[in-house]
Design a protein around this motif. Structure first.
Motif, PDB file in Angstrom:
ATOM      1  N   ALA A   1       0.855  -1.184   0.000  1.00 17.52           N
ATOM      2  CA  ALA A   1       0.000   0.000   0.000  1.00 17.52           C
ATOM      3  C   ALA A   1       0.893   1.235   0.000  1.00 17.52           C
ATOM      4  O   ALA A   1       2.125   1.139   0.017  1.00 17.52           O
ATOM      5  CB  ALA A   1      -0.919  -0.008   1.219  1.00 17.52           C
ATOM      6  N   ASP A   2       0.276   2.403  -0.058  1.00 19.83           N
ATOM      7  CA  ASP A   2       1.026   3.652   0.047  1.00 19.83           C
ATOM      8  C   ASP A   2       1.386   3.880   1.518  1.00 19.83           C
ATOM      9  O   ASP A   2       0.505   3.896   2.379  1.00 19.83           O
ATOM     10  CB  ASP A   2       0.193   4.826  -0.472  1.00 19.83           C
ATOM     11  CG  ASP A   2      -0.078   4.718  -1.967  1.00 19.83           C
ATOM     12  OD1 ASP A   2       0.453   3.793  -2.589  1.00 19.83           O
ATOM     13  OD2 ASP A   2      -0.845   5.541  -2.496  1.00 19.83           O
ATOM     14  N   VAL A   3       2.675   4.028   1.796  1.00 20.60           N
ATOM     15  CA  VAL A   3       3.162   4.177   3.169  1.00 20.60           C
ATOM     16  C   VAL A   3       3.797   5.554   3.337  1.00 20.60           C
ATOM     17  O   VAL A   3       4.755   5.889   2.622  1.00 20.60           O
ATOM     18  CB  VAL A   3       4.191   3.082   3.518  1.00 20.60           C
ATOM     19  CG1 VAL A   3       4.719   3.269   4.932  1.00 20.60           C
ATOM     20  CG2 VAL A   3       3.577   1.697   3.348  1.00 20.60           C
ATOM     21  N   ASP A   4       3.262   6.336   4.255  1.00 13.36           N
ATOM     22  CA  ASP A   4       3.873   7.618   4.599  1.00 13.36           C
ATOM     23  C   ASP A   4       5.194   7.309   5.309  1.00 13.36           C
ATOM     24  O   ASP A   4       5.212   6.833   6.441  1.00 13.36           O
ATOM     25  CB  ASP A   4       2.945   8.408   5.518  1.00 13.36           C
ATOM     26  CG  ASP A   4       3.476   9.808   5.820  1.00 13.36           C
ATOM     27  OD1 ASP A   4       4.699   9.961   6.000  1.00 13.36           O
ATOM     28  OD2 ASP A   4       2.666  10.750   5.893  1.00 13.36           O
ATOM     29  N   VAL A   5       6.312   7.573   4.624  1.00  8.15           N
ATOM     30  CA  VAL A   5       7.618   7.160   5.124  1.00  8.15           C
ATOM     31  C   VAL A   5       7.948   7.821   6.459  1.00  8.15           C
ATOM     32  O   VAL A   5       8.386   7.151   7.405  1.00  8.15           O
ATOM     33  CB  VAL A   5       8.710   7.474   4.072  1.00  8.15           C
ATOM     34  CG1 VAL A   5      10.101   7.299   4.679  1.00  8.15           C
ATOM     35  CG2 VAL A   5       8.549   6.564   2.872  1.00  8.15           C
ATOM     36  N   ASN A   6       7.744   9.106   6.572  1.00 14.60           N
ATOM     37  CA  ASN A   6       8.088   9.808   7.812  1.00 14.60           C
ATOM     38  C   ASN A   6       7.245   9.315   8.986  1.00 14.60           C
ATOM     39  O   ASN A   6       7.746   9.136  10.099  1.00 14.60           O
ATOM     40  CB  ASN A   6       7.929  11.312   7.638  1.00 14.60           C
ATOM     41  CG  ASN A   6       8.997  11.904   6.750  1.00 14.60           C
ATOM     42  OD1 ASN A   6      10.006  11.255   6.457  1.00 14.60           O
ATOM     43  ND2 ASN A   6       8.793  13.131   6.295  1.00 14.60           N
ATOM     44  N   ALA A   7       5.950   9.082   8.750  1.00  8.45           N
ATOM     45  CA  ALA A   7       5.078   8.581   9.818  1.00  8.45           C
ATOM     46  C   ALA A   7       5.503   7.174  10.232  1.00  8.45           C
ATOM     47  O   ALA A   7       5.484   6.828  11.430  1.00  8.45           O
ATOM     48  CB  ALA A   7       3.629   8.584   9.355  1.00  8.45           C
ATOM     49  N   MET A   8       5.893   6.364   9.259  1.00  9.93           N
ATOM     50  CA  MET A   8       6.356   5.004   9.554  1.00  9.93           C
ATOM     51  C   MET A   8       7.613   5.048  10.414  1.00  9.93           C
ATOM     52  O   MET A   8       7.744   4.292  11.394  1.00  9.93           O
ATOM     53  CB  MET A   8       6.612   4.259   8.244  1.00  9.93           C
ATOM     54  CG  MET A   8       7.144   2.846   8.397  1.00  9.93           C
ATOM     55  SD  MET A   8       8.963   2.777   8.407  1.00  9.93           S
ATOM     56  CE  MET A   8       9.339   3.313   6.738  1.00  9.93           C
ATOM     57  N   ILE A   9       8.558   5.943  10.079  1.00 11.32           N
ATOM     58  CA  ILE A   9       9.793   6.073  10.855  1.00 11.32           C
ATOM     59  C   ILE A   9       9.481   6.566  12.273  1.00 11.32           C
ATOM     60  O   ILE A   9      10.039   6.068  13.256  1.00 11.32           O
ATOM     61  CB  ILE A   9      10.774   7.019  10.145  1.00 11.32           C
ATOM     62  CG1 ILE A   9      11.226   6.416   8.820  1.00 11.32           C
ATOM     63  CG2 ILE A   9      11.983   7.324  11.031  1.00 11.32           C
ATOM     64  CD1 ILE A   9      12.072   7.338   7.967  1.00 11.32           C
ATOM     65  N   GLU A  10       8.582   7.537  12.380  1.00 15.92           N
ATOM     66  CA  GLU A  10       8.211   8.081  13.685  1.00 15.92           C
ATOM     67  C   GLU A  10       7.648   6.982  14.593  1.00 15.92           C
ATOM     68  O   GLU A  10       7.937   6.947  15.796  1.00 15.92           O
ATOM     69  CB  GLU A  10       7.190   9.204  13.529  1.00 15.92           C
ATOM     70  CG  GLU A  10       7.752  10.487  12.940  1.00 15.92           C
ATOM     71  CD  GLU A  10       8.541  11.299  13.959  1.00 15.92           C
ATOM     72  OE1 GLU A  10       8.733  10.814  15.091  1.00 15.92           O
ATOM     73  OE2 GLU A  10       8.964  12.413  13.617  1.00 15.92           O
ATOM     74  N   ASP A  11       6.834   6.077  14.027  1.00 17.23           N
ATOM     75  CA  ASP A  11       6.270   4.994  14.828  1.00 17.23           C
ATOM     76  C   ASP A  11       7.368   4.104  15.405  1.00 17.23           C
ATOM     77  O   ASP A  11       7.279   3.653  16.554  1.00 17.23           O
ATOM     78  CB  ASP A  11       5.321   4.146  13.975  1.00 17.23           C
ATOM     79  CG  ASP A  11       4.006   4.861  13.685  1.00 17.23           C
ATOM     80  OD1 ASP A  11       3.726   5.865  14.367  1.00 17.23           O
ATOM     81  OD2 ASP A  11       3.287   4.421  12.769  1.00 17.23           O
ATOM     82  N   VAL A  12       8.400   3.845  14.605  1.00 16.55           N
ATOM     83  CA  VAL A  12       9.513   3.028  15.084  1.00 16.55           C
ATOM     84  C   VAL A  12      10.292   3.760  16.166  1.00 16.55           C
ATOM     85  O   VAL A  12      10.680   3.178  17.189  1.00 16.55           O
ATOM     86  CB  VAL A  12      10.434   2.630  13.919  1.00 16.55           C
ATOM     87  CG1 VAL A  12      11.668   1.884  14.437  1.00 16.55           C
ATOM     88  CG2 VAL A  12       9.688   1.763  12.919  1.00 16.55           C
TER      89      VAL A  12
END
Length: 412
Positions: free
Chosen positions: A261-272
């Motif tokens: 799917a389309d993944v917001d890269v910055n939001a994904m990094i923030e979650d980690v």
């Protein structure tokens, strides 16, 4: 009766009667017809022989295909299989044509195969399915079963053709890779126990504090409803925060199918980074986030991409934790590259990767950690390459390493 000089068809000059000339002409015509018929007969025999040889060559080629092959009539009946299939299943051609081909499949898979084949015949479309085929000695292996129609110039189906490709070994490799990937996720989560407890404990303590504050505002002789409402809103916010942490942990731990799917890269990094904040603080590391707003979204599986970032961040924390003679600094960055890719980098101030080992650290079972499995970076590389990207390491300036990887950006 008047005689005439007959010189037709190269005959010697003789005097013949009209009746004799007519007979000669008839005989000549019949001879020509006989010669023509003989030529046509020879041509038909030659054509028949060529067709027979072509059919034999096709049959031999069909049997030599390095896969099981088959064909049926337009209505899907009376299948004919090649030698590979008969040798594998031990089923005779007569039995197969009479419907015995169904018995070649594992009893648990027969129903879905028949339903799929019925669907293809009814819709006239090509399709495929994975199913177990039972070998003549009783061993079952997974095959990719494909079928497709052949049509004439009017679009009518004249025959069905299909193949069976053995993918059992490939399926076992995929299952092993999934087990290793899950083991890597669970190992990473085990290393994050203290950090996870910290991240969950923070919102829980905030909830307790705000709940006490809310009760105090409501218990006064003159209740302050506005203050109590604000405290209740903070409780809701912290409750969602705790839930988000738990959701992220469960997503990383569970065995889930690939979901592109389309993944917001910055939001994904923030979650980690939320999950790793406690671990970073415990080691006295200063975290710098350089997440460019124009990085955008990537095409991929969010959970797998989180696993890559998580492994790289934890590796960086371990590397920095071994240093005593320099500032402890960790940087995570994202940006849109000039090639239209998204570039994500994790930089540390550790001792760095030895130049002689840079080509080996992504190999399975190669590790520099005592007791390490050597699977983390190998799994990361597999995930990144499965997403059409590339993962590599380079020296950091002035100390440490930079692990970088690219992802395909969502087309805009």
């Amino acid at each position: 009766m008047v005689g005439i000089l007959y010189l037709e068809n190269g005959l010697s000059s003789h005097l013949f009667t009209e009746e004799q000339v007519a007979v000669l002409r008839l005989l000549a015509s019949q001879a020509a017809i006989s010669l023509e018929n003989a030529a046509l007969y020879r041509e038909a025999q030659e054509t028949q022989e060529r067709a027979r040889r072509a059919a034999e060559e096709l049959r031999v080629s069909y049997d030599m295909i390095p896969a099981q092959a088959w064909n049926t009539q337009p209505d899907g009946l009376y299948p004919a299989f090649n030698k590979q299939w008969h040798d594998y299943t031990g089923i005779s051609p007569e039995s197969a044509r009479a419907g015995g081909w169904v018995d070649s499949y594992h009893p648990e898979d027969r129903g879905k195969v028949v339903r799929k084949w019925t669907e293809l015949v009814q819709t006239g479309t090509a399709g495929e399915i994975e199913a177990r085929i039972v070998r003549h000695d009783g061993v079952s292996r997974v095959f990719l079963v494909r079928g497709a129609p052949m049509r004439d110039e009017t679009g009518a189906i004249v025959k069905w053709f299909g193949t069976h490709t053995d993918i059992d070994d490939l399926k076992r490799v995929e299952e092993a890779q999934e087990v290793l990937a899950r083991a890597g996720r669970l190992t990473a989560l085990g290393e994050l126990t203290a950090s996870i407890a910290h991240e969950v404990n923070q919102p829980l303590m905030a909830i307790v504090t705000n709940a006490a504050t809310c009760l105090r505002w409501l218990s006064d002789d003159q209740p302050n409803v506005d203050e109590a409402r604000q405290a209740a809103e903070r409780i809701i916010r912290d409750g969602h925060r705790a839930g988000d942490v738990i959701t992220s942990i469960r997503a990383l731990a569970r065995k889930s199918p690939l979901a592109m799917a389309d993944v917001d890269v910055n939001a994904m990094i923030e979650d980690v980074l939320v999950l790793t904040r406690g671990e970073v603080q415990r080691h006295g590391i200063t975290l710098h986030e350089t997440l460019r707003s124009d990085a955008g979204a990537a095409v991929g599986d969010r959970i797998q991409l989180q696993q890559v970032v998580l492994n790289l961040v934890l590796n960086a924390v371990d590397a920095i934790g071994l240093t005593e003679d320099r500032p402890r600094r960790l940087e995570v960055s994202s940006e849109r590259s000039s090639q239209g890719k998204i570039l994500i980098a994790v930089s540390d101030s550790g001792h760095g990767v030895d130049a002689s080992r840079m080509d080996k650290i992504f190999d399975a079972f190669f590790t520099t950690k005592p007791g390490g499995l050597g699977m983390g970076l190998s799994i990361c590389r597999s995930i990144v390459e499965a997403h059409g990207g590339r993962l590599w390491v380079s020296p950091n300036d002035p100390d440490g390493s930079v692990f970088s990887f690219t992802l395909n950006a969502v087309a805009t």
